[in-house]
Design a protein around this motif. Structure first.
Motif, PDB file in Angstrom:
ATOM      1  N   LYS A 104       0.837  -1.204   0.000  1.00 39.77           N
ATOM      2  CA  LYS A 104       0.000   0.000   0.000  1.00 39.77           C
ATOM      3  C   LYS A 104       0.871   1.252   0.000  1.00 39.77           C
ATOM      4  CE  LYS A 104      -2.903   0.345   3.275  1.00 39.77           C
ATOM      5  NZ  LYS A 104      -3.102   0.395   4.728  1.00 39.77           N
ATOM      6  N   ARG A 105       0.219   2.403  -0.198  1.00 34.07           N
ATOM      7  CA  ARG A 105       0.898   3.691  -0.050  1.00 34.07           C
ATOM      8  C   ARG A 105       1.538   3.796   1.339  1.00 34.07           C
ATOM      9  NH1 ARG A 105       0.651   8.021  -3.458  1.00 34.07           N
ATOM     10  NH2 ARG A 105       1.234   6.251  -4.729  1.00 34.07           N
ATOM     11  N   ASN A 106       2.749   4.346   1.422  1.00 36.76           N
ATOM     12  CA  ASN A 106       3.419   4.525   2.713  1.00 36.76           C
ATOM     13  C   ASN A 106       2.492   5.250   3.693  1.00 36.76           C
ATOM     14  OD1 ASN A 106       5.702   3.381   1.645  1.00 36.76           O
ATOM     15  ND2 ASN A 106       6.729   5.340   1.254  1.00 36.76           N
ATOM     16  N   GLU A 107       2.558   4.845   4.943  1.00 36.27           N
ATOM     17  CA  GLU A 107       1.625   5.364   5.942  1.00 36.27           C
ATOM     18  C   GLU A 107       1.613   6.899   5.984  1.00 36.27           C
ATOM     19  OE1 GLU A 107       2.174   3.746   9.839  1.00 36.27           O
ATOM     20  OE2 GLU A 107       0.293   4.601  10.552  1.00 36.27           O
ATOM     21  N   HIS A 108       2.794   7.511   5.909  1.00 36.79           N
ATOM     22  CA  HIS A 108       2.831   8.982   5.997  1.00 36.79           C
ATOM     23  C   HIS A 108       2.819   9.646   4.630  1.00 36.79           C
ATOM     24  CE1 HIS A 108       2.921   8.745  10.262  1.00 36.79           C
ATOM     25  NE2 HIS A 108       3.944   7.904  10.216  1.00 36.79           N
ATOM     26  N   LEU A 109       2.523   8.843   3.616  1.00 42.36           N
ATOM     27  CA  LEU A 109       2.260   9.308   2.246  1.00 42.36           C
ATOM     28  C   LEU A 109       3.465   9.858   1.500  1.00 42.36           C
ATOM     29  CD1 LEU A 109      -1.165  11.123   2.966  1.00 42.36           C
ATOM     30  CD2 LEU A 109      -0.823   8.759   2.254  1.00 42.36           C
ATOM     31  N   ASN A 147       4.255  -0.108   1.953  1.00 42.53           N
ATOM     32  CA  ASN A 147       3.550  -0.397   3.200  1.00 42.53           C
ATOM     33  C   ASN A 147       2.911  -1.785   3.077  1.00 42.53           C
ATOM     34  OD1 ASN A 147       1.704  -0.429   5.306  1.00 42.53           O
ATOM     35  ND2 ASN A 147       0.924   1.632   4.911  1.00 42.53           N
ATOM     36  N   PHE A 149       0.953  -5.010   3.502  1.00 45.02           N
ATOM     37  CA  PHE A 149      -0.268  -5.396   4.206  1.00 45.02           C
ATOM     38  C   PHE A 149      -0.556  -6.875   4.001  1.00 45.02           C
ATOM     39  CE2 PHE A 149      -4.752  -6.454   4.373  1.00 45.02           C
ATOM     40  CZ  PHE A 149      -5.113  -5.947   5.607  1.00 45.02           C
TER      41      PHE A 149
ATOM     42  N   LEU B  10     -10.304   1.193  -0.161  1.00 45.52           N
ATOM     43  CA  LEU B  10      -9.632   0.229   0.694  1.00 45.52           C
ATOM     44  C   LEU B  10     -10.681  -0.463   1.574  1.00 45.52           C
ATOM     45  CD1 LEU B  10      -6.474   2.291   1.673  1.00 45.52           C
ATOM     46  CD2 LEU B  10      -6.496   0.131   0.419  1.00 45.52           C
ATOM     47  N   VAL B  14      -8.539  -1.965   6.680  1.00 40.88           N
ATOM     48  CA  VAL B  14      -7.244  -1.636   6.083  1.00 40.88           C
ATOM     49  C   VAL B  14      -7.069  -0.125   6.236  1.00 40.88           C
ATOM     50  CG1 VAL B  14      -5.882  -1.585   3.961  1.00 40.88           C
ATOM     51  CG2 VAL B  14      -7.393  -3.514   4.413  1.00 40.88           C
ATOM     52  N   LEU B  15      -6.041   0.278   6.939  1.00 44.74           N
ATOM     53  CA  LEU B  15      -5.839   1.699   7.242  1.00 44.74           C
ATOM     54  C   LEU B  15      -5.725   2.524   5.953  1.00 44.74           C
ATOM     55  CD1 LEU B  15      -5.212   3.911   9.417  1.00 44.74           C
ATOM     56  CD2 LEU B  15      -2.802   3.458   8.925  1.00 44.74           C
ATOM     57  N   ASP B  16      -6.559   3.561   5.875  1.00 45.63           N
ATOM     58  CA  ASP B  16      -6.560   4.451   4.713  1.00 45.63           C
ATOM     59  C   ASP B  16      -5.799   5.734   5.089  1.00 45.63           C
ATOM     60  OD1 ASP B  16      -7.063   6.144   2.631  1.00 45.63           O
ATOM     61  OD2 ASP B  16      -9.246   6.060   2.780  1.00 45.63           O
ATOM     62  N   SER B  17      -4.490   5.741   4.804  1.00 43.80           N
ATOM     63  CA  SER B  17      -3.644   6.869   5.222  1.00 43.80           C
ATOM     64  C   SER B  17      -4.072   8.169   4.558  1.00 43.80           C
ATOM     65  CB  SER B  17      -2.178   6.598   4.865  1.00 43.80           C
ATOM     66  OG  SER B  17      -1.755   5.412   5.468  1.00 43.80           O
ATOM     67  N   GLN B  18      -4.473   8.075   3.276  1.00 43.93           N
ATOM     68  CA  GLN B  18      -4.886   9.295   2.578  1.00 43.93           C
ATOM     69  C   GLN B  18      -6.169   9.847   3.187  1.00 43.93           C
ATOM     70  OE1 GLN B  18      -4.196   9.525  -1.843  1.00 43.93           O
ATOM     71  NE2 GLN B  18      -4.100   7.320  -1.596  1.00 43.93           N
ATOM     72  N   LYS B  20      -7.135   9.481   6.191  1.00 45.40           N
ATOM     73  CA  LYS B  20      -6.776  10.032   7.496  1.00 45.40           C
ATOM     74  C   LYS B  20      -6.181  11.436   7.351  1.00 45.40           C
ATOM     75  CE  LYS B  20      -4.220   8.246  11.220  1.00 45.40           C
ATOM     76  NZ  LYS B  20      -3.248   7.253  11.651  1.00 45.40           N
ATOM     77  N   LYS B  41     -10.893   5.505  -5.547  1.00 49.62           N
ATOM     78  CA  LYS B  41     -10.785   5.986  -6.931  1.00 49.62           C
ATOM     79  C   LYS B  41     -11.996   5.521  -7.728  1.00 49.62           C
ATOM     80  CE  LYS B  41      -7.261   2.562  -7.472  1.00 49.62           C
ATOM     81  NZ  LYS B  41      -5.834   2.458  -7.571  1.00 49.62           N
TER      82      LYS B  41
END
Lengths: 225, 80
Positions: A104-109, A147, A149, B10, B14-18, B20, B41
């Motif tokens: 996934k995208r890195n936690e801190h983007l 990231n 998962f 997501l 599943v943690l959605d960092s964007q 957040k 998306k």
């Protein structure tokens, strides 16, 4: 002599570093264009190198996995051939279902590009056979989608079968997670231990002059004595 | 012609960092009463068919094979 074949998609950009690294270890190397429907029959190790295949459009690795060469890669994998996916290569392997989980995208983007310490979790495999359990290596990472998962059941399977290869740590071996990966996982292998994937770039850590040669012991796991 | 709108997000859990980060930004702009933000998306497909059932079946297969990564993502298909 060990034969290393390196897959090249449009947007792959670590194929020449990888080639240079394995040439330096005395292997013979060959690039394989993604349109090829076969891979060299004498291949001892197939590397899916890093980069941004197909511009990382849709998801990293999502489009590359449908390239013509991937059928041959899957066939090679099913026959027990050794495959190493580095960075984008790891993403391609998870997208193809050859390795469990997803990136996934890195936690801190942020895109992260720096050296990072990694701890060897399992060395009972071809890749990390020259390292010891709990060894710390210093290897560059350079990714936006690193990231890792996997769901709770999948994680249990990885742990049970010694499939976790490396975790992100600090220099003393304490967990230090740069990107939010589950359990700070940096690299895994499949249950049969012939398919390996990791986000860090061992091929960029082959010469002390350039910062670290910790990648040598790692990649040497694949080259014949 | 059928237009298929595919929304991909997501999975729950599943943690959605964007999401957040956007939630945090909304908070700092003093928008109140936002409980949760998910960023996904949307993929819009123009299909050369009038058969809704076939369209649904085809797009579902596209989602399973390529458009979504079902390890981490859910998808929702709307035909219009």
């Amino acid at each position: 002599m060990t034969k290393v074949s390196i897959v090249q998609f449009p947007g792959t950009n670590c194929e020449y570093d990888t080639q240079h690294a394995f040439d330096g270890l005395g292997a013979s190397t060959e690039l394989v264009w993604h349109k090829s429907e076969t891979i060299p029959s004498d291949t001892d190790l197939l590397v899916i190198a890093g980069g941004f295949s197909y511009g990382d459009y849709l998801r990293s690795g999502a489009i590359a996995r449908f390239s013509p060469v991937m059928k041959a890669v899957e066939e090679y994998a099913s026959k027990g051939g050794n495959i190493l996916g580095i960075c984008n290569g790891f993403q391609v392997l998870t997208e193809a279902g050859l390795l469990p989980g997803a990136l996934k995208r890195n936690e801190h983007l942020h895109f992260i590009s720096k050296y990072h310490n990694l701890k060897v979790i399992n060395n009972d495999n071809t890749f990390l056979q020259n390292l010891n359990h709990d060894d710390i290596v210093n290897i560059p990472i350079a990714h936006h989608d690193g990231n890792y998962f996997i769901d709770a059941d999948g994680l249990k399977e990885l742990e049970k079968n010694d499939q976790i290869l490396l975790k992100y740590t600090d220099a003393s071996g304490s967990i230090k997670n740069p990107n939010g990966s589950v359990e700070s996982i940096a690299g895994i292998c499949n249950k049969q231990k012939n398919i390996f994937g990791l986000m860090p770039h061992p091929e960029r850590a082959m010469e002390l002059l350039l910062g670290s040669d910790d990648g040598v012991k790692m990649l040497q796991g694949f080259t014949k004595k | 012609m059928i237009k298929a709108i595919v929304n991909i997000s997501l999975k729950k859990g599943v943690l959605d960092s964007q999401g957040k980060a956007v939630h945090h930004a909304l908070d700092s702009l003093h928008f109140e009463g936002v409980d949760d933000v998910r960023v996904g998306k949307q993929i819009v497909l123009q299909l050369d068919t009038k058969d809704k059932e076939k369209a649904k079946k085809d797009v579902t297969q596209m989602c399973e094979d390529l458009l979504a990564n079902t390890v981490i993502e859910d998808y929702e298909i709307k035909l219009v």
